[in-house]
Design a protein around this motif. Structure first.
Motif, PDB file in Angstrom:
ATOM      1  N   TRP A 116       2.864  -8.897 -93.730  1.00  0.00           N
ATOM      2  CA  TRP A 116       3.157  -9.813 -94.827  1.00  0.00           C
ATOM      3  C   TRP A 116       2.507 -11.172 -94.592  1.00  0.00           C
ATOM      4  O   TRP A 116       1.955 -11.779 -95.518  1.00  0.00           O
ATOM      5  CB  TRP A 116       4.669  -9.986 -94.993  1.00  0.00           C
ATOM      6  CG  TRP A 116       5.325  -8.874 -95.749  1.00  0.00           C
ATOM      7  CD1 TRP A 116       6.207  -7.952 -95.269  1.00  0.00           C
ATOM      8  CD2 TRP A 116       5.128  -8.552 -97.129  1.00  0.00           C
ATOM      9  NE1 TRP A 116       6.578  -7.076 -96.254  1.00  0.00           N
ATOM     10  CE2 TRP A 116       5.930  -7.419 -97.416  1.00  0.00           C
ATOM     11  CE3 TRP A 116       4.348  -9.098 -98.154  1.00  0.00           C
ATOM     12  CZ2 TRP A 116       5.986  -6.836 -98.676  1.00  0.00           C
ATOM     13  CZ3 TRP A 116       4.400  -8.512 -99.417  1.00  0.00           C
ATOM     14  CH2 TRP A 116       5.214  -7.416 -99.665  1.00  0.00           C
ATOM     15  N   HIS A 117       2.573 -11.632 -93.370  1.00  0.00           N
ATOM     16  CA  HIS A 117       1.945 -12.900 -93.004  1.00  0.00           C
ATOM     17  C   HIS A 117       0.439 -12.832 -93.257  1.00  0.00           C
ATOM     18  O   HIS A 117      -0.163 -13.755 -93.835  1.00  0.00           O
ATOM     19  CB  HIS A 117       2.237 -13.180 -91.520  1.00  0.00           C
ATOM     20  CG  HIS A 117       1.884 -14.556 -91.082  1.00  0.00           C
ATOM     21  ND1 HIS A 117       1.665 -14.882 -89.756  1.00  0.00           N
ATOM     22  CD2 HIS A 117       1.704 -15.723 -91.773  1.00  0.00           C
ATOM     23  CE1 HIS A 117       1.379 -16.158 -89.660  1.00  0.00           C
ATOM     24  NE2 HIS A 117       1.395 -16.698 -90.869  1.00  0.00           N
TER      25      HIS A 117
ATOM     26  N   MET B  82      -0.333 -12.622 -97.186  1.00  0.00           N
ATOM     27  CA  MET B  82      -0.104 -13.891 -97.880  1.00  0.00           C
ATOM     28  C   MET B  82      -1.185 -14.913 -97.559  1.00  0.00           C
ATOM     29  O   MET B  82      -1.674 -15.619 -98.451  1.00  0.00           O
ATOM     30  CB  MET B  82       1.275 -14.440 -97.517  1.00  0.00           C
ATOM     31  CG  MET B  82       2.420 -13.694 -98.156  1.00  0.00           C
ATOM     32  SD  MET B  82       4.013 -14.531 -97.926  1.00  0.00           S
ATOM     33  CE  MET B  82       4.181 -14.424 -96.139  1.00  0.00           C
TER      34      MET B  82
ATOM     35  N   LEU C  25      10.447 -13.120 -93.905  1.00  0.00           N
ATOM     36  CA  LEU C  25       9.322 -12.308 -94.355  1.00  0.00           C
ATOM     37  C   LEU C  25       8.235 -12.185 -93.292  1.00  0.00           C
ATOM     38  O   LEU C  25       7.678 -11.110 -93.080  1.00  0.00           O
ATOM     39  CB  LEU C  25       8.730 -12.904 -95.637  1.00  0.00           C
ATOM     40  CG  LEU C  25       7.743 -12.033 -96.426  1.00  0.00           C
ATOM     41  CD1 LEU C  25       8.414 -10.747 -96.904  1.00  0.00           C
ATOM     42  CD2 LEU C  25       7.188 -12.806 -97.608  1.00  0.00           C
ATOM     43  N   ILE C  26       7.915 -13.296 -92.622  1.00  0.00           N
ATOM     44  CA  ILE C  26       6.855 -13.252 -91.611  1.00  0.00           C
ATOM     45  C   ILE C  26       7.411 -12.988 -90.211  1.00  0.00           C
ATOM     46  O   ILE C  26       6.648 -12.901 -89.246  1.00  0.00           O
ATOM     47  CB  ILE C  26       6.041 -14.562 -91.602  1.00  0.00           C
ATOM     48  CG1 ILE C  26       6.883 -15.739 -91.085  1.00  0.00           C
ATOM     49  CG2 ILE C  26       5.475 -14.859 -92.977  1.00  0.00           C
ATOM     50  CD1 ILE C  26       6.083 -16.998 -90.864  1.00  0.00           C
TER      51      ILE C  26
ATOM     52  N   ASN D 211       2.772 -10.531 -88.720  1.00  0.00           N
ATOM     53  CA  ASN D 211       2.977  -9.193 -89.286  1.00  0.00           C
ATOM     54  C   ASN D 211       2.110  -9.027 -90.538  1.00  0.00           C
ATOM     55  O   ASN D 211       1.356  -9.934 -90.913  1.00  0.00           O
ATOM     56  CB  ASN D 211       4.456  -8.938 -89.603  1.00  0.00           C
ATOM     57  CG  ASN D 211       5.029  -9.937 -90.612  1.00  0.00           C
ATOM     58  OD1 ASN D 211       4.303 -10.580 -91.364  1.00  0.00           O
ATOM     59  ND2 ASN D 211       6.348 -10.059 -90.627  1.00  0.00           N
TER      60      ASN D 211
END
Length: 215
Positions: A68-69, A72, A170-171, A66
């Protein structure tokens, strides 16, 4: 009056050899692949790799679960390159990037048969971080020992207790801590191989110079 430090000028050649060019190209590729949705064609899938789709060993590193992944991992890439930029030129870093991605895929395939699928740069990033830390040590920077020890402790903790629930949420996927271990080992091995090769070459050149001087 005190002299001002001259402003560093960049020309086309210096930009083309900059390690940040690799970070930029990688970022663009990862972002494009993310929005193209090519997971079915490029993701690490153990069964498909065994069937002959070997490119997935490398391409799986460039995909993300996604946004966020993706953010980061790309942020991590830029930070790591900024931390160790003195060790790299664009060509050498590009080759190292590909080798670490390939070793990442091969390591997962060989040692983790239960891992069916994987995407993300994090394994490669652990390798790149470890590689830079070893080179810091080689150049006499004591901080290199701290960096290397820190990433080893992090990965060892993950192998024992797994990743945090917050990161998993998160991911939106299980954090493949196996990839972090494979990446760490790959980075250290690459750094040591190059280090030992250069030491051997220097010794050989020194022997040749002695022979020439005797003649």
């Amino acid at each position: 009056m005190p002299q001002l430090k001259p402003i560093k000028r960049y020309n086309a050649r210096s930009l083309l050899t900059s390690p940040y060019l690799v970070a930029l190209v990688c970022s663009i590729v990862c972002i494009c692949l993310f929005y193209q949705g090519l997971d079915s064609e490029l993701a690490y899938q153990r069964s498909l790799i065994i069937d002959g789709q070997w490119w997935r060993l490398i391409s799986g590193n460039l995909l993300h679960t996604n946004a966020w992944h993706l953010v980061m991992n790309l942020a991590g890439l830029w930070v790591i390159i900024a931390l160790h930029e003195q060790h790299y030129k664009a060509a050498g870093l590009s080759l190292l990037f590909i080798i670490l991605c390939l070793l990442q895929g091969i390591g997962l395939l060989a040692f983790y048969p239960a891992l069916i699928g994987y995407v993300g740069l994090s394994g490669m990033l652990h390798g790149l971080f470890a590689y830079g830390a070893v080179y810091d040590i080689r150049q006499g920077f004591k901080s290199g020992y701290l960096l290397l020890l820190g990433v080893i402790i992090k990965v060892a903790y993950e192998q024992s207790f797994g990743a945090s629930a917050e990161m998993t949420a998160l991911i939106n996927a299980r954090v493949a801590t196996e990839a972090h271990l494979v990446g760490l080992i790959s980075g250290i091995i690459c750094a040591l191989i190059i280090w030992l090769s250069q030491l051997s070459l220097k010794r050989y050149q020194a022997k040749c110079n002695k022979r020439v001087s005797k003649v």
